[in-house]
Design a protein around this motif. Structure first.
Motif, PDB file in Angstrom:
ATOM      1  N   GLU A  45       0.827  -1.213   0.000  1.00 35.49           N
ATOM      2  CA  GLU A  45       0.000   0.000   0.000  1.00 35.49           C
ATOM      3  C   GLU A  45       0.862   1.264   0.000  1.00 35.49           C
ATOM      4  O   GLU A  45       0.479   2.303   0.540  1.00 35.49           O
ATOM      5  CB  GLU A  45      -0.946   0.001   1.198  1.00 35.49           C
ATOM      6  N   ILE A  46       2.020   1.153  -0.613  1.00 38.79           N
ATOM      7  CA  ILE A  46       2.973   2.265  -0.616  1.00 38.79           C
ATOM      8  C   ILE A  46       2.462   3.433  -1.443  1.00 38.79           C
ATOM      9  O   ILE A  46       2.582   4.594  -1.046  1.00 38.79           O
ATOM     10  CB  ILE A  46       4.335   1.771  -1.142  1.00 38.79           C
ATOM     11  N   ILE A  47       1.888   3.138  -2.587  1.00 36.14           N
ATOM     12  CA  ILE A  47       1.455   4.205  -3.489  1.00 36.14           C
ATOM     13  C   ILE A  47       0.356   5.054  -2.861  1.00 36.14           C
ATOM     14  O   ILE A  47       0.393   6.289  -2.937  1.00 36.14           O
ATOM     15  CB  ILE A  47       1.009   3.601  -4.840  1.00 36.14           C
ATOM     16  N   ALA A  48      -0.611   4.414  -2.215  1.00 40.21           N
ATOM     17  CA  ALA A  48      -1.693   5.159  -1.576  1.00 40.21           C
ATOM     18  C   ALA A  48      -1.157   6.068  -0.469  1.00 40.21           C
ATOM     19  O   ALA A  48      -1.595   7.213  -0.312  1.00 40.21           O
ATOM     20  CB  ALA A  48      -2.734   4.190  -1.012  1.00 40.21           C
ATOM     21  N   GLU A  49      -0.184   5.569   0.282  1.00 43.35           N
ATOM     22  CA  GLU A  49       0.377   6.367   1.368  1.00 43.35           C
ATOM     23  C   GLU A  49       1.188   7.542   0.823  1.00 43.35           C
ATOM     24  O   GLU A  49       1.162   8.643   1.383  1.00 43.35           O
ATOM     25  CB  GLU A  49       1.249   5.499   2.271  1.00 43.35           C
ATOM     26  N   ILE A  50       1.916   7.313  -0.268  1.00 47.90           N
ATOM     27  CA  ILE A  50       2.683   8.402  -0.885  1.00 47.90           C
ATOM     28  C   ILE A  50       1.743   9.503  -1.361  1.00 47.90           C
ATOM     29  O   ILE A  50       2.005  10.696  -1.157  1.00 47.90           O
ATOM     30  CB  ILE A  50       3.526   7.878  -2.063  1.00 47.90           C
ATOM     31  N   GLU A  51       0.644   9.132  -1.997  1.00 43.86           N
ATOM     32  CA  GLU A  51      -0.319  10.126  -2.485  1.00 43.86           C
ATOM     33  C   GLU A  51      -0.839  10.990  -1.350  1.00 43.86           C
ATOM     34  O   GLU A  51      -0.955  12.214  -1.488  1.00 43.86           O
ATOM     35  CB  GLU A  51      -1.473   9.425  -3.193  1.00 43.86           C
ATOM     36  N   GLY A  52      -1.130  10.367  -0.205  1.00 41.18           N
ATOM     37  CA  GLY A  52      -1.611  11.129   0.940  1.00 41.18           C
ATOM     38  C   GLY A  52      -0.563  12.078   1.492  1.00 41.18           C
ATOM     39  O   GLY A  52      -0.856  13.230   1.832  1.00 41.18           O
TER      40      GLY A  52
END
Length: 340
Positions: A319-326
Motif C-alpha cells: 500500500e505504498i502508493i496510496a500512502e505516498i499520495e496522501g
C-alpha cells in the motif's frame, strides 16, 4: 500476486529472466507473466528445462534496443516487451512490472503509459545502496532520472523515499537527508536551500543536509538529491565496492600466511561480498508512478531477477502508493503559494 516481467530486457535476456522467474515462482509463491516473443520464450524454456507451472506468456514481438532514444520508444516500438508490459500493468493485467531494459526508455514509457500519481512533479529512481544505516542500506533518490530538479521535486523525493523505507525496511521514522556540500542549512544552491525549507515542513523525519562522506556511514536512511549527483554517487559506490573486493582478495592472496588467514575469516569475507553484491538487492523502484514498477540492473543474472521479483512483491503488496499520495497532498497544503 501477479508479477509482469520484461522477458527481453537486460544483457542476459531471455535465459536469465526465465530462470529467475521460475526460481521466484518456486520460492515466493507468485505468478509471473513473461512479456515477449512467445515462440522464443517457449523454445528457451524447453532448452533450460523450465516447467511452465506458475509462468505464463504475453506475446510482444519487438525488443527495445538499449541505444534507442527514450522519447521515441512508444512510437517506434509499440509492440515491444517493454511497452506491452507497461500497458498490461496499466490495464490491471498484473500487480507490478519488472524490467532490466534501458533506464531512460523505461522511465519515459512508464510516465506516459502508467502515468505519475497526482501531485508528483517527477517520478524518481530509488536505488537501495549498502551502508552502515540501521537497515543495512540507504535509499538514494533520484539516482538518474532527473538531472535537474526544482525544490518541490526534491521534497517529493524525500516523502516518497520515507514511505518506501518505512513500509519495506520496517523503519518507524526513516531519517531523510538532503545531499549537500555542508551540513549548515545555508549551504548549497538556491534550489537546495529551498528544498531544505520544504523538507523541514514535510511529513518526514528530516535530519537536514548530509555530506557525501556521511552517506556510506549511515548518515541517513533516505538520501535526497538530483539525478546527476545521485547517478555519480551510485556509480562511484559501485566502483569502490568492486575496488575494495579486489583489494581484499589481493591482500589475502599475497602470501602463504595471508592465505591461511583468509581461510579463518572466509565466512566474514563471503558476508561482506554479499552485502556489496547488487544481485542480492534486486532492483530500484520507480517512485511516483500510479502503479509499481521495478528497474532491475542491466546486467542482471537469474539470481538478480529472482530478487527483483521478491522486491516487486513487497512493493506491490505494501500500500505504498496510496500512502505516498496522501503524504504528497499534505506537502502541497503546507507549501506557500508559488512553491507548488
Amino acid at each position: 500476486m501477479r508479477i509482469l516481467i520484461d522477458g527481453f530486457g537486460g544483457d542476459h535476456a531471455p535465459d536469465e529472466v526465465i530462470q529467475g522467474a521460475a526460481d521466484a515462482v518456486r520460492e515466493y509463491g507468485v505468478e509471473v507473466t513473461l512479456v515477449g516473443d512467445e515462440r522464443i520464450l517457449r523454445e528457451r524454456m524447453k532448452v533450460l528445462g523450465v516447467e511452465p507451472r506458475g509462468l505464463s506468456i504475453h506475446h510482444a514481438p519487438e525488443v527495445v534496443p538499449m541505444e534507442a532514444e527514450p522519447a521515441s520508444v512508444l512510437k517506434q516500438y509499440p509492440e515491444s516487451s517493454l511497452v506491452k508490459g507497461l500497458e498490461l500493468l496499466r490495464d490491471g493485467g498484473g500487480d507490478v512490472f519488472v524490467s532490466a531494459g534501458s533506464t531512460g526508455a523505461l522511465m519515459v514509457a512508464a510516465t506516459l503509459i502508467v502515468k505519475r500519481m497526482k501531485g508528483v512533479a517527477r517520478a524518481a529512481i530509488a536505488t537501495p545502496i549498502p551502508t552502515n544505516a540501521p537497515a543495512g542500506m540507504t535509499l538514494l533518490l533520484d539516482s538518474g532520472a532527473n538531472v535537474e530538479c526544482r525544490p518541490e521535486m526534491l521534497a517529493g523525493f524525500g516523502i516518497m523515499g520515507s514511505v518506501y523505507m518505512r513500509r519495506i525496511a520496517g523503519l518507524e521514522r526513516p531519517r531523510v537527508g538532503l545531499i549537500n556540500v555542508g551540513t549548515e542549512e545555508t549551504k548549497g544552491t538556491e534550489t537546495l536551500k529551498a528544498a531544505h525549507r520544504l523538507l523541514g515542513e514535510a511529513p518526514v523525519h528530516f535530519v537536514g543536509n548530509v555530506e557525501a562522506r556521511e552517506f556510506p556511514l549511515g548518515g541517513c536512511d533516505v538520501a535526497v538529491t538530483d539525478g546527476l549527483v545521485g547517478n555519480v554517487m551510485l556509480k562511484l559506490t559501485e566502483g569502490w565496492g568492486k575496488a575494495f573486493s579486489d583489494m581484499i582478495k589481493e591482500m589475502f592472496m599475497a602470501s602463504g600466511k595471508s592465505k591461511l588467514a583468509a581461510l579463518l575469516v572466509k565466512d566474514g569475507i563471503r558476508a561482506f561480498k554479499a552485502r556489496l553484491d547488487y544481485t542480492e538487492h534486486g532492483g530500484a523502484p520507480l517512485l511516483g508512478l500510479r502503479r509499481p514498477v521495478i528497474k532491475a540492473h542491466g546486467s542482471s543474472n537469474a539470481k538478480a531477477f529472482k530478487n527483483a521479483i521478491r522486491q516487486a512483491k513487497g512493493f506491490a503488496g505494501g500500500e505504498i502508493i496510496a500512502e505516498i499520495e496522501g503524504a504528497i497532498a499534505a506537502l502541497k497544503q503546507a507549501a506557500p503559494e508559488g512553491e507548488h
